[in-house]
Write a protein that holds these residues in place. Structure first.
Motif, short mmCIF file in Angstrom:
data_model
loop_
_atom_site.label_atom_id
_atom_site.label_comp_id
_atom_site.label_asym_id
_atom_site.label_seq_id
_atom_site.Cartn_x
_atom_site.Cartn_y
_atom_site.Cartn_z
N ASP A 1 0.83 -1.21 0.00
CA ASP A 1 0.00 0.00 0.00
C ASP A 1 0.87 1.27 0.00
O ASP A 1 0.57 2.23 -0.68
N ALA A 2 1.96 1.24 0.76
CA ALA A 2 2.86 2.40 0.80
C ALA A 2 3.57 2.58 -0.54
O ALA A 2 3.73 3.70 -1.04
N GLN A 3 4.00 1.46 -1.15
CA GLN A 3 4.64 1.53 -2.45
C GLN A 3 3.70 2.10 -3.50
O GLN A 3 4.12 2.88 -4.36
N ALA A 4 2.43 1.76 -3.42
CA ALA A 4 1.45 2.29 -4.37
C ALA A 4 1.31 3.80 -4.21
O ALA A 4 1.27 4.53 -5.21
N VAL A 5 1.26 4.28 -2.96
CA VAL A 5 1.16 5.72 -2.72
C VAL A 5 2.41 6.42 -3.24
O VAL A 5 2.32 7.46 -3.93
N LEU A 6 3.58 5.87 -2.94
CA LEU A 6 4.82 6.50 -3.39
C LEU A 6 4.94 6.48 -4.91
O LEU A 6 5.36 7.48 -5.51
N THR A 7 4.53 5.41 -5.55
CA THR A 7 4.58 5.33 -7.02
C THR A 7 3.65 6.36 -7.65
O THR A 7 4.05 7.06 -8.60
N ARG A 8 2.43 6.47 -7.12
CA ARG A 8 1.49 7.47 -7.66
C ARG A 8 2.04 8.88 -7.45
O ARG A 8 1.93 9.73 -8.34
N THR A 9 2.62 9.13 -6.31
CA THR A 9 3.17 10.46 -6.02
C THR A 9 4.34 10.76 -6.96
O THR A 9 4.43 11.86 -7.53
N THR B 1 5.93 10.48 2.22
CA THR B 1 6.77 9.56 2.99
C THR B 1 6.55 9.77 4.49
O THR B 1 6.47 8.81 5.25
N ALA B 2 6.44 11.02 4.91
CA ALA B 2 6.20 11.32 6.33
C ALA B 2 4.84 10.78 6.77
O ALA B 2 4.70 10.27 7.89
N SER B 3 3.86 10.89 5.89
CA SER B 3 2.53 10.35 6.21
C SER B 3 2.59 8.83 6.38
O SER B 3 1.98 8.28 7.30
N ILE B 4 3.35 8.17 5.52
CA ILE B 4 3.51 6.71 5.63
C ILE B 4 4.17 6.37 6.96
O ILE B 4 3.76 5.43 7.65
N ALA B 5 5.19 7.12 7.33
CA ALA B 5 5.90 6.87 8.60
C ALA B 5 4.97 7.09 9.79
O ALA B 5 5.00 6.30 10.75
N ALA B 6 4.14 8.13 9.73
CA ALA B 6 3.21 8.38 10.84
C ALA B 6 2.19 7.26 10.94
O ALA B 6 1.87 6.80 12.05
N ASN B 7 1.69 6.80 9.80
CA ASN B 7 0.75 5.68 9.81
C ASN B 7 1.43 4.41 10.31
O ASN B 7 0.78 3.58 10.96
N ALA B 8 2.71 4.26 10.02
CA ALA B 8 3.45 3.07 10.47
C ALA B 8 3.53 3.05 11.99
O ALA B 8 3.43 1.98 12.61
N ASP B 9 3.72 4.21 12.60
CA ASP B 9 3.77 4.26 14.07
C ASP B 9 2.44 3.83 14.68
O ASP B 9 2.40 3.06 15.64
N ALA B 10 1.35 4.32 14.12
CA ALA B 10 0.02 3.93 14.63
C ALA B 10 -0.21 2.43 14.40
O ALA B 10 -0.76 1.74 15.26
N ARG B 11 0.24 1.93 13.26
CA ARG B 11 0.10 0.51 12.96
C ARG B 11 0.91 -0.34 13.94
O ARG B 11 0.45 -1.37 14.42
N LYS B 12 2.12 0.11 14.25
CA LYS B 12 2.96 -0.62 15.21
C LYS B 12 2.29 -0.65 16.59
O LYS B 12 2.34 -1.67 17.28
N ASP B 13 1.70 0.46 16.98
CA ASP B 13 0.99 0.49 18.26
C ASP B 13 -0.16 -0.53 18.28
O ASP B 13 -0.36 -1.23 19.27
N ALA B 14 -0.89 -0.60 17.18
CA ALA B 14 -2.00 -1.56 17.09
C ALA B 14 -1.48 -3.00 17.11
O ALA B 14 -2.07 -3.86 17.76
N ILE B 15 -0.38 -3.25 16.42
CA ILE B 15 0.22 -4.60 16.41
C ILE B 15 0.66 -4.97 17.82
O ILE B 15 0.41 -6.09 18.28
N GLU B 16 1.31 -4.04 18.49
CA GLU B 16 1.78 -4.33 19.86
C GLU B 16 0.61 -4.60 20.79
O GLU B 16 0.65 -5.54 21.60
N GLN B 17 -0.44 -3.81 20.68
CA GLN B 17 -1.61 -4.01 21.52
C GLN B 17 -2.25 -5.38 21.25
O GLN B 17 -2.61 -6.10 22.19
#
Length: 171
Positions: free
Chosen positions: A55-63, A103-119
């Motif tokens: 999903d991140a690669q798709a966003v970066l490719t479109r951008t 890229t910053a948006s992907i990184a921010a989403n990654a942090d939220a995703r990591k929190d959800a994975i940890e929980q």
């Protein structure tokens, strides 16, 4: 109750305790395997590079595609209308900022995703530990029941009498 019946009751208690113990060992092995799988899932998901996800690669490719198109348009407009190099450079800088923002948006989403994975990992692990605790409790109860059955059976046994030194003693 006769000696044979009491002995059979004791044997039944022992067999029941052994069977329960075997079943609980299998249950414990299964839960421990689930725990290892949970840990493997966590290690894999938590440590994956968010920018390499599909999903991140798709966003970066479109951008990047959008940026290339805008850079070509800016260069074409400069060639046709005689714009300055500064206007093309400004357009390229704005496009690079858009890529950095994506890229910053992907990184921010990654942090939220990591929190959800940890929980989710912690919740799963807590449930598995509770299951292991219940298994250990069940093992203790099975042992206690087997001992109680043996004690009860031994108490009901009639060992008869014995003569010691000419005196009869009940056993």
């Amino acid at each position: 109750m006769g000696l044979i019946g009491t002995a059979l009751g004791a044997a039944g208690s022992i067999f029941g305790g052994i069977s329960a113990s075997k079943a609980m060992k299998r249950m414990k092995k299964n839960v421990e395997q689930q725990r290892r799988q949970n840990q493997d899932w966590y290690d894999r998901r938590y440590n994956e590079d968010a920018t390499q996800r599909a999903d991140a690669q798709a966003v970066l490719t479109r951008t990047e595609d959008s940026i290339r198109n805008r850079n070509r348009q800016a260069a074409g407009a400069q060639a046709v209308m005689g714009g300055t190099e500064e206007s093309v450079a400004a357009a390229k800088e704005a496009n690079n900022k858009a890529l950095a923002d994506a890229t910053a948006s992907i990184a921010a989403n990654a942090d939220a995703r990591k929190d959800a994975i940890e929980q989710q990992y912690q919740e799963n692990d807590r449930n598995l530990v509770n299951q292991l605790n219940q298994i250990e409790k069940g093992k203790a109860q099975a042992v206690a029941q087997a001992i109680q059955g043996l004690s009860g059976a031994a108490g009901q046994m009639d060992f008869g009498t014995a003569k010691i030194g000419g005196k009869s003693i009940d056993l």
